[in-house]
Write an enzyme that holds these catalytic residues in place. Structure first.
Site, short mmCIF file in Angstrom:
data_model
loop_
_atom_site.label_atom_id
_atom_site.label_comp_id
_atom_site.label_asym_id
_atom_site.label_seq_id
_atom_site.Cartn_x
_atom_site.Cartn_y
_atom_site.Cartn_z
N TRP A 167 -4.75 -5.53 -5.50
CA TRP A 167 -4.10 -6.21 -4.37
C TRP A 167 -4.91 -7.38 -3.85
CZ3 TRP A 167 0.73 -5.53 -4.53
CH2 TRP A 167 1.27 -4.30 -4.92
N ASP B 178 -6.64 -6.54 4.89
CA ASP B 178 -5.38 -5.90 4.49
C ASP B 178 -5.56 -4.40 4.68
OD1 ASP B 178 -3.28 -4.64 3.22
OD2 ASP B 178 -3.51 -5.70 1.32
N LYS C 248 3.38 3.24 4.41
CA LYS C 248 2.43 4.29 4.06
C LYS C 248 2.27 5.27 5.23
CE LYS C 248 1.17 1.21 0.81
NZ LYS C 248 1.40 1.29 -0.62
#
Lengths: 360, 360
Positions: free
Chosen positions: B101, B174, B198
């Site tokens: 990511w 992030d 999540k």
């Protein structure tokens, strides 16, 4: 008391769809997992996405040379994405200013550095009629002609038989508020987009239908607004809005069972007529749009008095008829009769208008 | 059979939250309208949004000089939005390449024309440890230092006590996959973002927490990726993702009732220890991350054999333990133990691993 929700969006969903969502919320298709929790990389979800796309193609009669994309960001996202992807030749757009949302699309394209020529506007009569180009338009001059097909706030619609002329230019249509509510020929358009939260699904999903030859690598365009990665990865290069896509699948199935878009349009015409017929006879409430240009999904009206309009909003709310206040930018009253609104809702509203008219 | 879903996201929601959603789906707070159908301009929804924001501020101890924004577009959207809004001085970003990511964030900033200096990477050991800057970094040189705080795929985390040094530079984090799962000091960051799917809500919502002095008019930036209009209109310049915001409100309330983020972190540490303790003893399954850098939410492990790993996935699925396959980019196995996963899920997984180990 039965509550009817006339909100311009997010809007009502079909009752059987609501019941199915509620029923299978804890366990989707007997999987033991909720649609709110399953991974988008599961076969189960991939099937939902594929089926929904196929059903959209069937319902809207989308030809094979078009792609169907599942995006996020609503109309505002597409106000940017459309020029970023399509206005790459002349960087110049012809736009019909039919009111609030058309003007919003123009502003966003301007901000991003594109030239936007307003080739027709009906500002002078407060957008109560539709503008048409004041000149013959050509693709040699503009990347496309942009039109807001249904004007949610002003109550006007470019129906399929009164589209602006587009023989020599790509037509782009914002179909957010009458998507699947009436028949269009997709072939008339280079691109159609629609926020889902009126006729398809809860807020958070935007459908883009784009002719394949218009998709190019859009350099320097954020991935979320770039059509090419959506095409390459079947709208799954990142986590898509799983739940709205699932609901869209249930709504398309409901619409297919009901007979499709042509049948839906017949029902919508009847439903709208209930209200327009009343308004045309009423001495108190008026709609000012010419018959050919009237929206089936968003019907605007007013007493002509802000005070009396406000009294009616109050009266309607007490009677379980919610969100009949006009948009803050134009005032007055508005009833949105989307696909999932039963004809009983339109009748209840007319009863309420009638009762108010007789007692005020 | 009880089904446990170890998906890396979209992921499990707390059971009481699921029950409440199901219960009030047809009629929100007795309104006769569903959360899927109400207008975002209603007082009812504005209250939901305000309360959710206040609860996030309380749970994460967000200081008053930060804004909380409700966006769409997930991490991919923020990979573009962060440089478009924050990298306006040097147009140059320092980035720690800790895996998939982080690398995606670097690619997107590059595509948009920003200079991205990878100031540390652990590619050589397959990202099984965390990179740190190989030099002293300064805001005179870079607009910010970018770090992926929890690496969902690789199973590593910059916990609050092992953050990269950031005395002279703005740190951007992030936090998508460990948002509200462990304590961070918001003051350590100029900006934090997190996809909701999540630990907070179903897919379709992204939270951005940004220090006020970093928000500037971002000219030529699409409105959907421009922080300023979100601040000015309280995340409501267009239709927000109503349903995920509603669920986020239920989840924050659940977390407050449970005792908040510190209590959640204690539970998560216990839950993760159940699995790590087993892995550290196992002769068949191994985790290769140094203890200080281990993720609480995404635990990676493997037998070392692709074939045996695949057999375990099959075995686990048969036992109702879903989505334990590692990410397609690294292979192996992975269990995501987000906030809503009960400790019984971790125990069931260890039982299953143990049984498999004894019979293979």
């Amino acid at each position: 008391m039965t509550v009817y929700n006339f909100s311009a969006g997010p809007a009502v969903l079909p009752k059987p769809v609501m019941e199915q969502i509620q029923k299978e919320l804890p366990s989707l298709q007997g999987s033991g997992m909720s649609i709110l929790e399953i991974s988008h990389r599961t076969k189960r979800f991939e099937d939902i996405l594929d089926t929904t796309k196929q059903d959209l193609k069937e319902l809207l009669q989308i030809p094979d040379n078009y792609e169907v994309l599942f995006c996020q960001g609503g109309g505002t996202g597409q106000f940017a994405a459309v020029p970023l992807n399509l206005a790459n030749h002349h960087r110049k757009i012809a736009l019909l200013d039919s009111g609030h949302w058309a003007s919003g699309a123009a502003d966003e394209a301007n901000r991003l550095g594109y030239t936007v020529d307003i080739v027709g506007n009906t500002k002078a009569n407060k957008y109560q009629s539709l503008p048409y180009p004041d000149q013959k338009l050509s693709g040699d001059q503009y990347d496309y002609l942009y039109a807001t097909l249904n004007n949610t706030i002003e109550g006007t619609t470019y129906h399929r038989d009164i589209l602006p002329e587009h023989n020599d230019i790509t037509l782009v249509g914002d179909m957010s508020s009458n998507f699947m509510a009436e028949r269009y020929n997709v072939n008339d358009f280079g691109l159609i987009f629609a926020g889902a939260q009126k006729n398809l699904a809860p807020a958070g999903l935007t459908i883009v239908i784009v002719r394949k030859d218009l998709i190019h690598p859009a350099a320097h365009t954020p991935k979320m607004l770039n059509y090419e990665p959506y095409v390459k990865k079947d709208s799954m290069f990142n986590t898509p809005p799983v739940f709205p896509i699932y609901v869209a699948g249930l709504v398309t199935k409901w619409l297919k069972d009901l007979g499709g878009v042509d049948e839906m349009e017949k029902i919508n015409r009847k439903k709208a007529a209930v209200l327009y017929d009343y308004l045309d006879e009423s001495k108190m409430f008026k709609n000012h749009v010419a018959k050919a240009e009237r929206s089936l999904t968003n019907i605007t009206f007013s007493t002509g008095s802000d005070d009396l309009d406000a009294q009616f909003v109050e009266f309607a709310t007490q009677n379980g008829l919610m969100s009949v206040k006009g948009h803050r930018s134009v005032g007055g009253l508005r009833a949105s009769l989307y696909n999932a609104m039963p004809i009983e809702g339109a009748k209840a509203l007319v009863d309420c208008l009638h009762q108010f008219e007789q007692t005020h």
